[in-house]
Design an enzyme around this catalytic site. Sequence first.
Site, PDB file in Angstrom:
ATOM      1  N   ASN A   1      21.806   2.286  17.490  1.00  0.00           N
ATOM      2  CA  ASN A   1      22.133   0.860  17.597  1.00  0.00           C
ATOM      3  C   ASN A   1      21.638   0.367  18.954  1.00  0.00           C
ATOM      4  O   ASN A   1      21.117   1.143  19.771  1.00  0.00           O
ATOM      5  CB  ASN A   1      23.642   0.631  17.427  1.00  0.00           C
ATOM      6  N   LYS A   2      21.807  -0.913  19.191  1.00  0.00           N
ATOM      7  CA  LYS A   2      21.305  -1.545  20.414  1.00  0.00           C
ATOM      8  C   LYS A   2      21.666  -0.736  21.656  1.00  0.00           C
ATOM      9  O   LYS A   2      22.782  -0.222  21.781  1.00  0.00           O
ATOM     10  CB  LYS A   2      21.889  -2.965  20.491  1.00  0.00           C
TER      11      LYS A   2
ATOM     12  N   ARG B   1      15.998 -10.780  13.574  1.00  0.00           N
ATOM     13  CA  ARG B   1      16.300  -9.433  14.064  1.00  0.00           C
ATOM     14  C   ARG B   1      17.620  -9.002  13.441  1.00  0.00           C
ATOM     15  O   ARG B   1      18.264  -9.768  12.733  1.00  0.00           O
ATOM     16  CB  ARG B   1      16.301  -9.346  15.599  1.00  0.00           C
ATOM     17  N   GLY B   2      18.001  -7.744  13.711  1.00  0.00           N
ATOM     18  CA  GLY B   2      19.190  -7.198  13.053  1.00  0.00           C
ATOM     19  C   GLY B   2      18.747  -6.485  11.785  1.00  0.00           C
ATOM     20  O   GLY B   2      17.940  -7.038  11.006  1.00  0.00           O
TER      21      GLY B   2
ATOM     22  N   ASP C   1      21.265   0.204  13.396  1.00  0.00           N
ATOM     23  CA  ASP C   1      19.907  -0.006  12.855  1.00  0.00           C
ATOM     24  C   ASP C   1      19.465   1.134  11.955  1.00  0.00           C
ATOM     25  O   ASP C   1      18.572   0.972  11.132  1.00  0.00           O
ATOM     26  CB  ASP C   1      18.907  -0.176  13.993  1.00  0.00           C
TER      27      ASP C   1
ATOM     28  N   ARG D   1       8.521  -3.011  13.226  1.00  0.00           N
ATOM     29  CA  ARG D   1       9.492  -2.482  14.202  1.00  0.00           C
ATOM     30  C   ARG D   1       9.911  -1.099  13.704  1.00  0.00           C
ATOM     31  O   ARG D   1      10.118  -0.910  12.505  1.00  0.00           O
ATOM     32  CB  ARG D   1      10.730  -3.387  14.336  1.00  0.00           C
TER      33      ARG D   1
HETATM   34  O1  MRU Z   1      16.969  -5.610  18.541  1.00  0.00           O
HETATM   35  P1  MRU Z   1      17.887  -6.214  17.526  1.00  0.00           P
HETATM   36  O2  MRU Z   1      18.493  -7.510  17.958  1.00  0.00           O
HETATM   37  O3  MRU Z   1      17.231  -6.298  16.165  1.00  0.00           O
HETATM   38  O4  MRU Z   1      19.072  -5.169  17.410  1.00  0.00           O
HETATM   39  C1  MRU Z   1      20.106  -5.436  16.503  1.00  0.00           C
HETATM   40  C2  MRU Z   1      21.217  -4.474  16.578  1.00  0.00           C
HETATM   41  O5  MRU Z   1      21.200  -3.545  17.341  1.00  0.00           O
HETATM   42  C3  MRU Z   1      22.330  -4.665  15.599  1.00  0.00           C
HETATM   43  O6  MRU Z   1      23.526  -4.172  16.119  1.00  0.00           O
HETATM   44  C4  MRU Z   1      22.015  -3.886  14.317  1.00  0.00           C
HETATM   45  O7  MRU Z   1      20.757  -4.257  13.809  1.00  0.00           O
HETATM   46  C5  MRU Z   1      23.025  -4.093  13.279  1.00  0.00           C
HETATM   47  S1  MRU Z   1      22.817  -5.691  12.541  1.00  0.00           S
HETATM   48  C6  MRU Z   1      24.004  -5.922  11.396  1.00  0.00           C
END
Ligand code: MRU
Length: 366
Positions: free
Chosen positions: A258-259, A53-54, A248, A94
């Site tokens: 972002n998250k 993820r990320g 993201d 995703r």
């Molecule tokens: O749902 P995730 O764990 O994929 O979400 C990740 C994030 O929100 C990160 O902050 C984002 O991808 C930046 S990663 C360098």
Amino acid sequence: MFVDGKEMRPIWLDADQRTVKVIDQRLLPHDFIIMDLRTPDETIYAIQEMVVRGAPLIGATAAYGVYLIVVDAPDPAVPEDYLTAESERLKAARPTAVNLAWAVDRMVPKIRAAKTPEAKRAAALAAAEEIVELEADNCRRIGEHGVSLIQEIQDRKQGGPVNLLTHCNAGWLACVEYGTATAPMYVAHEQGIEIHVWVDETRPLNQGARLTAWELGKAGIPHTVVTDNAGGHLMQHGLVDLVITGTDRTTYTGDVANKIGTYLKALAAKDNDIPFYVALPSTTFDWTLADGVHDIPIEERNPDEVRYIQGSDGGTLRNVLVPPEGSPAGNYAFDVTPARLVTGFITERGICRATAADIQRLFPEK
Ligand code: MRU
């Protein structure tokens, strides 16, 4: 990056050139398991289930996923319609992180242009490795640029650590090396600048508490895990000097997906006059979207991720139910922070303000 003295990335291609190896991030920090991906289906599963993820790592995994589409094709000639259908399936794994579509769209024309099965395989491998190395290099540069923000605060403070706050995991586990939000922290630490990081736990999947805390701990960087709701309190009491998060997808106007919970941190930072920076490689800009709040697709995930929480019980990973059995839950995975709340971006080309004009000045070719 180093894990117990061993240099590691969260993804690599095995020597057999047929197996993609990934760290299973669902199990960290309590179990360290490497998973093998050998087919497009396994790659899609790994992205959807958040084995990986990320945003940058999703892009890197998708790049190897396209390579596996070629390697695993029932017809070695990789017919055009097969390549298109499989690539579209991969792109749909995703919805929010734009690096996924970016990586696939960058690779497919190169495979199309190659004429023989051998040439297609070689083109896919070279393009995937190029993406992986590009993301590693982008993050290294983000660290080199971003450290100046931490240095300035240290110079101003005259004593005591620079207190940073970050949300989710935008570290090397989310990228290929260094991370985005964490890259300036690693460089600051290497340069002997005293830092301390507040790590939001980041419900529901606790990427902060599980992954960022694990990363920072391995690097010897002082940090404290806090609940997602603690940030505002910490800011009101002068305990946060600088917020850095990842993203993201960021529109060319500067809106940041972002998250989930990032927006509330940005609001609290604005109210307390604390700089709120977003670190990102240019692969995370969406050059087609202007209005992030309305146009960035926000993933909704399985409500059970909210209803259950995972932890280690005497060495055994367990999931336990939190709310009443019958209570429905909603699981919005991301939110959008409008550009007006973002102090600036830390990119591989330098730091800029969160405006279309400033972003364009750094990336005039886009
Ligand atoms: O749902 P995730 O764990 O994929 O979400 C990740 C994030 O929100 C990160 O902050 C984002 O991808 C930046 S990663 C360098």
